[in-house]
Design a protein around this motif. Structure first.
Motif, PDB file in Angstrom:
ATOM      1  N   THR A  84       4.381  -2.699  10.460  1.00 43.17           N
ATOM      2  CA  THR A  84       5.242  -1.993  11.398  1.00 43.17           C
ATOM      3  C   THR A  84       5.715  -0.717  10.701  1.00 43.17           C
ATOM      4  N   PRO A  85       6.210   0.249  11.459  1.00 38.70           N
ATOM      5  CA  PRO A  85       6.732   1.467  10.818  1.00 38.70           C
ATOM      6  C   PRO A  85       7.840   1.164   9.806  1.00 38.70           C
ATOM      7  N   LEU A  86       8.700   0.189  10.089  1.00 44.89           N
ATOM      8  CA  LEU A  86       9.774  -0.159   9.159  1.00 44.89           C
ATOM      9  C   LEU A  86       9.206  -0.677   7.838  1.00 44.89           C
ATOM     10  N   GLN A  87       8.179  -1.495   7.893  1.00 47.56           N
ATOM     11  CA  GLN A  87       7.566  -2.027   6.677  1.00 47.56           C
ATOM     12  C   GLN A  87       6.963  -0.915   5.827  1.00 47.56           C
ATOM     13  N   VAL A  88       6.362   0.074   6.483  1.00 46.80           N
ATOM     14  CA  VAL A  88       5.787   1.217   5.767  1.00 46.80           C
ATOM     15  C   VAL A  88       6.888   2.061   5.137  1.00 46.80           C
ATOM     16  N   VAL A  89       7.958   2.316   5.875  1.00 54.57           N
ATOM     17  CA  VAL A  89       9.075   3.098   5.338  1.00 54.57           C
ATOM     18  C   VAL A  89       9.702   2.372   4.147  1.00 54.57           C
ATOM     19  N   MET A  90       9.898   1.070   4.262  1.00 55.71           N
ATOM     20  CA  MET A  90      10.489   0.317   3.158  1.00 55.71           C
ATOM     21  C   MET A  90       9.550   0.302   1.936  1.00 55.71           C
ATOM     22  N   HIS A  98       0.841  -1.199   0.000  1.00 58.58           N
ATOM     23  CA  HIS A  98       0.000   0.000   0.000  1.00 58.58           C
ATOM     24  C   HIS A  98       0.880   1.255   0.000  1.00 58.58           C
ATOM     25  N   SER A  99       1.904   1.250   0.828  1.00 57.14           N
ATOM     26  CA  SER A  99       2.804   2.397   0.900  1.00 57.14           C
ATOM     27  C   SER A  99       3.575   2.565  -0.399  1.00 57.14           C
ATOM     28  N   ALA A 100       4.022   1.468  -0.977  1.00 57.45           N
ATOM     29  CA  ALA A 100       4.745   1.537  -2.251  1.00 57.45           C
ATOM     30  C   ALA A 100       3.846   2.113  -3.343  1.00 57.45           C
ATOM     31  N   THR A 101       2.591   1.711  -3.361  1.00 61.07           N
ATOM     32  CA  THR A 101       1.647   2.182  -4.378  1.00 61.07           C
ATOM     33  C   THR A 101       1.404   3.682  -4.265  1.00 61.07           C
ATOM     34  N   VAL A 102       1.035   4.124  -3.070  1.00 61.68           N
ATOM     35  CA  VAL A 102       0.704   5.545  -2.919  1.00 61.68           C
ATOM     36  C   VAL A 102       1.944   6.433  -3.028  1.00 61.68           C
ATOM     37  N   MET A 103       3.088   5.961  -2.569  1.00 57.16           N
ATOM     38  CA  MET A 103       4.293   6.778  -2.695  1.00 57.16           C
ATOM     39  C   MET A 103       4.750   6.841  -4.148  1.00 57.16           C
ATOM     40  N   ALA A 104       4.606   5.752  -4.894  1.00 54.10           N
ATOM     41  CA  ALA A 104       4.982   5.764  -6.314  1.00 54.10           C
ATOM     42  C   ALA A 104       4.135   6.775  -7.080  1.00 54.10           C
ATOM     43  N   ILE A 105       2.826   6.791  -6.845  1.00 52.31           N
ATOM     44  CA  ILE A 105       1.984   7.735  -7.583  1.00 52.31           C
ATOM     45  C   ILE A 105       2.231   9.170  -7.121  1.00 52.31           C
ATOM     46  N   THR A 106       2.556   9.348  -5.846  1.00 50.63           N
ATOM     47  CA  THR A 106       2.837  10.691  -5.336  1.00 50.63           C
ATOM     48  C   THR A 106       4.126  11.246  -5.931  1.00 50.63           C
ATOM     49  N   VAL A 107       5.173  10.435  -5.953  1.00 49.43           N
ATOM     50  CA  VAL A 107       6.440  10.881  -6.534  1.00 49.43           C
ATOM     51  C   VAL A 107       6.293  11.079  -8.039  1.00 49.43           C
ATOM     52  N   ALA A 108       5.534  10.209  -8.697  1.00 44.44           N
ATOM     53  CA  ALA A 108       5.290  10.375 -10.133  1.00 44.44           C
ATOM     54  C   ALA A 108       4.550  11.688 -10.392  1.00 44.44           C
ATOM     55  N   ALA A 109       3.561  12.010  -9.563  1.00 44.11           N
ATOM     56  CA  ALA A 109       2.833  13.281  -9.711  1.00 44.11           C
ATOM     57  C   ALA A 109       3.767  14.464  -9.462  1.00 44.11           C
ATOM     58  N   MET A 126      -0.580   5.557   4.647  1.00 45.19           N
ATOM     59  CA  MET A 126       0.562   5.067   5.434  1.00 45.19           C
ATOM     60  C   MET A 126       0.296   5.177   6.930  1.00 45.19           C
ATOM     61  N   ASN A 127      -0.384   6.238   7.355  1.00 43.53           N
ATOM     62  CA  ASN A 127      -0.752   6.354   8.764  1.00 43.53           C
ATOM     63  C   ASN A 127      -1.717   5.240   9.156  1.00 43.53           C
ATOM     64  N   ASP A 128      -2.670   4.952   8.301  1.00 40.36           N
ATOM     65  CA  ASP A 128      -3.640   3.892   8.556  1.00 40.36           C
ATOM     66  C   ASP A 128      -2.954   2.528   8.637  1.00 40.36           C
ATOM     67  N   ALA A 129      -1.975   2.289   7.763  1.00 39.55           N
ATOM     68  CA  ALA A 129      -1.281   0.994   7.747  1.00 39.55           C
ATOM     69  C   ALA A 129      -0.568   0.727   9.060  1.00 39.55           C
ATOM     70  N   VAL A 130       0.031   1.765   9.629  1.00 38.81           N
ATOM     71  CA  VAL A 130       0.775   1.603  10.882  1.00 38.81           C
ATOM     72  C   VAL A 130      -0.171   1.649  12.080  1.00 38.81           C
ATOM     73  N   GLY A 131      -1.164   2.483  12.013  1.00 44.06           N
ATOM     74  CA  GLY A 131      -2.036   2.693  13.163  1.00 44.06           C
ATOM     75  C   GLY A 131      -3.186   1.718  13.236  1.00 44.06           C
ATOM     76  N   VAL A 132      -4.255   2.038  12.541  1.00 40.67           N
ATOM     77  CA  VAL A 132      -5.508   1.295  12.645  1.00 40.67           C
ATOM     78  C   VAL A 132      -5.350  -0.163  12.227  1.00 40.67           C
ATOM     79  N   ARG A 133      -4.732  -0.399  11.057  1.00 39.06           N
ATOM     80  CA  ARG A 133      -4.640  -1.769  10.558  1.00 39.06           C
ATOM     81  C   ARG A 133      -3.734  -2.628  11.423  1.00 39.06           C
TER      82      ARG A 133
END
Length: 155
Positions: free
Chosen positions: A130-136, A54-65, A87-94
């Motif tokens: 975990t935060p590391l998984q989101v950062v990676m 999820h983080s890779a997807t949204v960061m890729a489109i953000t950097v592409a934009a 990314m906040n949701d991935a670390v927090g709620v999920r």
């Protein structure tokens, strides 16, 4: 045919899809190191794990934009806000949902009567990161968008 050509030349969309796909492939290999088995199911359908797709997807489109449209673009603004939320949701709620699922599944196993039907439909435990998984995942998305910018001749 024009639609297919337009699809393949949509740098933002291809960046997002490629970010997801590459993260899923990496997830198979990191899963093999931690679980010592190959899983095609993990490649296609898994949530959780390293890196966050999820983080890779949204960061890729953000950097592409950012690369394609610029920092003042409304498209970049929407992508950036979406990335922060995902990314906040991935670390927090999920991640908390995954922890709660583990506890509920343990309670269900302890309360089981011994009949396999009592526990065969447990809750999915690996849903967050975990935060590391989101950062990676975010780093994966950044590299994918930059690599595709070179491939599309944007740089």
């Amino acid at each position: 045919m024009k639609y297919f050509y337009d699809f393949l030349n949509n740098y933002l969309l291809i960046s997002a899809l490629s970010g997801w796909f590459i993260a899923q492939i990496l997830k198979v290999f990191t899963g093999m190191f931690s679980h010592e088995k190959f899983s095609l199911r993990r490649l296609l359908f898994s949530n959780g794990g390293m890196p966050s797709s999820h983080s890779a997807t949204v960061m890729a489109i953000t950097v592409a934009a950012l690369i394609d449209q610029g920092v003042g673009s409304p498209i970049f603004a929407v992508c950036a806000i979406l990335s922060i939320i995902v990314m906040n949701d991935a670390v927090g709620v999920r991640q908390e949902t995954g922890k709660q699922s583990k506890v509920i599944n343990q309670i269900m196993r302890e309360m089981s009567t011994g009949d396999p039907r009592d526990v065969e439909t447990g809750l999915k435990e690996l849903v967050g990161h975990t935060p590391l998984q989101v950062v990676m995942g975010a780093i994966t998305g950044i590299f994918v968008a930059i690599a595709l910018a070179f491939a599309y001749g944007i740089f």
